[in-house]
Design a protein around this motif. Structure first.
Motif, PDB file in Angstrom:
ATOM      1  N   LYS A  65       0.849  -1.187   0.000  1.00  0.00           N
ATOM      2  CA  LYS A  65       0.000   0.000   0.000  1.00  0.00           C
ATOM      3  C   LYS A  65       0.880   1.231   0.000  1.00  0.00           C
ATOM      4  N   ALA A  66       0.596   2.158  -0.918  1.00  0.00           N
ATOM      5  CA  ALA A  66       1.395   3.378  -1.028  1.00  0.00           C
ATOM      6  C   ALA A  66       0.472   4.586  -1.025  1.00  0.00           C
ATOM      7  N   GLN A  87     -14.013  12.338  -0.769  1.00  0.00           N
ATOM      8  CA  GLN A  87     -13.104  11.278  -1.163  1.00  0.00           C
ATOM      9  C   GLN A  87     -13.823  10.303  -2.097  1.00  0.00           C
ATOM     10  N   PHE A  88     -13.042   9.519  -2.854  1.00  0.00           N
ATOM     11  CA  PHE A  88     -13.627   8.526  -3.744  1.00  0.00           C
ATOM     12  C   PHE A  88     -12.577   7.473  -4.045  1.00  0.00           C
ATOM     13  N   SER A  89     -13.035   6.322  -4.525  1.00  0.00           N
ATOM     14  CA  SER A  89     -12.146   5.246  -4.979  1.00  0.00           C
ATOM     15  C   SER A  89     -12.533   4.873  -6.398  1.00  0.00           C
ATOM     16  N   THR A  90     -11.531   4.550  -7.196  1.00  0.00           N
ATOM     17  CA  THR A  90     -11.785   4.139  -8.570  1.00  0.00           C
ATOM     18  C   THR A  90     -10.752   3.078  -8.950  1.00  0.00           C
ATOM     19  N   ASP A 100      -5.562  -3.203 -12.500  1.00  0.00           N
ATOM     20  CA  ASP A 100      -5.711  -3.978 -11.272  1.00  0.00           C
ATOM     21  C   ASP A 100      -5.379  -3.143 -10.039  1.00  0.00           C
ATOM     22  N   ARG A 101      -5.389  -1.805 -10.189  1.00  0.00           N
ATOM     23  CA  ARG A 101      -5.071  -0.922  -9.073  1.00  0.00           C
ATOM     24  C   ARG A 101      -6.311  -0.159  -8.600  1.00  0.00           C
ATOM     25  N   GLN A 102      -6.488  -0.125  -7.303  1.00  0.00           N
ATOM     26  CA  GLN A 102      -7.530   0.717  -6.721  1.00  0.00           C
ATOM     27  C   GLN A 102      -6.869   2.005  -6.244  1.00  0.00           C
ATOM     28  N   VAL A 103      -7.378   3.129  -6.722  1.00  0.00           N
ATOM     29  CA  VAL A 103      -6.848   4.447  -6.348  1.00  0.00           C
ATOM     30  C   VAL A 103      -7.903   5.163  -5.518  1.00  0.00           C
ATOM     31  N   ALA A 143      -5.046  19.833   1.109  1.00  0.00           N
ATOM     32  CA  ALA A 143      -4.093  18.870   0.551  1.00  0.00           C
ATOM     33  C   ALA A 143      -4.843  17.710  -0.108  1.00  0.00           C
ATOM     34  N   LEU A 144      -4.190  17.075  -1.071  1.00  0.00           N
ATOM     35  CA  LEU A 144      -4.786  15.945  -1.779  1.00  0.00           C
ATOM     36  C   LEU A 144      -4.008  14.682  -1.456  1.00  0.00           C
ATOM     37  N   SER A 145      -4.728  13.629  -1.069  1.00  0.00           N
ATOM     38  CA  SER A 145      -4.125  12.349  -0.725  1.00  0.00           C
ATOM     39  C   SER A 145      -4.499  11.309  -1.775  1.00  0.00           C
ATOM     40  N   LEU A 146      -3.497  10.568  -2.265  1.00  0.00           N
ATOM     41  CA  LEU A 146      -3.727   9.474  -3.207  1.00  0.00           C
ATOM     42  C   LEU A 146      -3.160   8.192  -2.608  1.00  0.00           C
ATOM     43  N   THR A 147      -4.000   7.166  -2.517  1.00  0.00           N
ATOM     44  CA  THR A 147      -3.581   5.862  -2.006  1.00  0.00           C
ATOM     45  C   THR A 147      -3.780   4.828  -3.104  1.00  0.00           C
ATOM     46  N   VAL A 148      -2.751   4.014  -3.350  1.00  0.00           N
ATOM     47  CA  VAL A 148      -2.816   3.003  -4.394  1.00  0.00           C
ATOM     48  C   VAL A 148      -2.615   1.625  -3.796  1.00  0.00           C
ATOM     49  N   GLU A 149      -3.531   0.712  -4.134  1.00  0.00           N
ATOM     50  CA  GLU A 149      -3.448  -0.693  -3.714  1.00  0.00           C
ATOM     51  C   GLU A 149      -3.732  -1.557  -4.937  1.00  0.00           C
ATOM     52  N   ARG A 150      -3.284  -2.790  -4.879  1.00  0.00           N
ATOM     53  CA  ARG A 150      -3.471  -3.716  -5.998  1.00  0.00           C
ATOM     54  C   ARG A 150      -4.529  -4.736  -5.640  1.00  0.00           C
ATOM     55  N   VAL A 151      -5.563  -4.798  -6.483  1.00  0.00           N
ATOM     56  CA  VAL A 151      -6.677  -5.719  -6.250  1.00  0.00           C
ATOM     57  C   VAL A 151      -6.289  -7.113  -6.719  1.00  0.00           C
ATOM     58  N   LYS A 152      -6.598  -8.113  -5.902  1.00  0.00           N
ATOM     59  CA  LYS A 152      -6.300  -9.494  -6.267  1.00  0.00           C
ATOM     60  C   LYS A 152      -7.144  -9.939  -7.450  1.00  0.00           C
TER      61      LYS A 152
END
Length: 308
Positions: free
Chosen positions: A227-228, A279-282, A286-289, A299-308
């Motif tokens: 997770k980044a 906030q929102f997720s999209t 294969d990445r959820q942002v 400030a703007l926060s971006l989180t990136v995870e990889r969906v299985k």
């Protein structure tokens, strides 16, 4: 927290293939995303005030001297009525307590990392909401309190979603890049962070880094980042363009084959401009942002995870 040293082998250095011109193009696009986020802070924090109109009386014509001389003496005026004092609206102490509690929740949310952390943030938002609900209609802060109720409820929903997302962490897998390689690649764009170890998340190591322009990065995982997150300063500041470049470089490193952020800007436009949520997720490949605006700072926060 302990300082972190980053080392990358000579072989790893050959992995950085991103071109500077691409980062520049993406950076300009991300500045647009930052701009939408800045507008969102205005929308969500906006308070309305009633317009004040000044009455202007037309002066009457002065009577002629003759009219004054011939006019009979006016009867004595009745005693002036004592004006009724205007009631002063009360101020509930719970209003300021609610704002203080909301500020505490927003502060703790910046470093929340575990289910327990987000549950604590949710508890604070709930307390703030309960206090706002006690503000009587006659209170001078009633109208603003109603606006804050909507804002705090959105923040509570987000905190609860984060707590649930961490509990359901098995839905995500590694991003396919090591912590050291990611940090090294970002250094290739002139982006450097002062790094410190933070409390682990679900047994995984975690580091938090701060850049000179105020940007903050959080990486969970070591050999494989799972997770980044990057938090960049608002576009309303002088660092807006730099923030755009930071976010563009970050996204190109954690999302393979990224050549445009139009999809992200469009989603932000739809969500922020329509005041749906801060906030929102999209999903991209294969990445959820997950993007979120920090209402207090823009400030703007971006989180990136990889969906299985």
């Amino acid at each position: 927290m302990a300082k972190v040293n980053v080392s990358v082998s000579v072989a790893d250095k050959g992995e950085q293939k991103k071109q500077g011109w691409m980062i520049a193009i993406l950076g300009v696009s991300v500045v647009g995303l930052l701009g939408v986020g800045a507008i969102a802070t205005v929308f969500y924090n906006k308070t309305s005030t009633a317009p004040v109109a000044d009455a202007i009386a037309s002066p009457e014509a002065s009577p002629s001297p003759a009219a004054v001389e011939s006019a009979p003496a006016a009867p004595p005026s009745p005693p002036a009525a004592t004006p009724t004092p205007t009631p002063v609206a009360s101020t509930s102490p719970n209003y300021q307590l609610a704002l203080d509690t909301g500020m505490a929740a927003a502060t703790f949310a910046q470093t929340a990392a575990s289910t327990e952390d987000w549950q604590g943030v949710s508890s604070l938002w709930s307390q703030a909401i309960e206090r706002l609900n006690t503000i009587p209609q006659g209170d001078k802060n009633y109208a603003v309190a109603q606006q804050k109720l909507t804002e705090y409820q959105r923040n509570l929903n987000y905190a609860q979603q984060q707590a649930t997302a961490i509990q359901n962490g098995d839905n995500f897998t590694a991003l396919g890049i090591s912590r050291n390689q990611l940090l090294y690649n970002l250094e290739g764009y002139g982006i450097e962070f002062s790094l410190e170890e933070a409390s682990p998340i679900n047994g995984q190591p975690r580091i938090i880094g701060k850049a000179s322009n105020g940007a903050v990065i959080e990486l969970i995982g070591d050999r494989e980042v799972t997770k980044a997150t990057l938090v960049a300063p608002s576009a309303r500041t002088n660092e807006g363009l730099v923030s755009g470049m930071y976010l563009a470089a970050f996204l190109t490193e954690v999302i393979p084959n990224l050549d445009s952020v139009d999809w992200l800007v469009a989603k932000a436009e739809e969500t922020f401009r329509q005041r749906k949520e801060p906030q929102f997720s999209t999903i991209y490949g294969d990445r959820q942002v997950t993007a979120a605006v920090v209402l207090e700072t823009g400030a703007l926060s971006l989180t990136v995870e990889r969906v299985k």
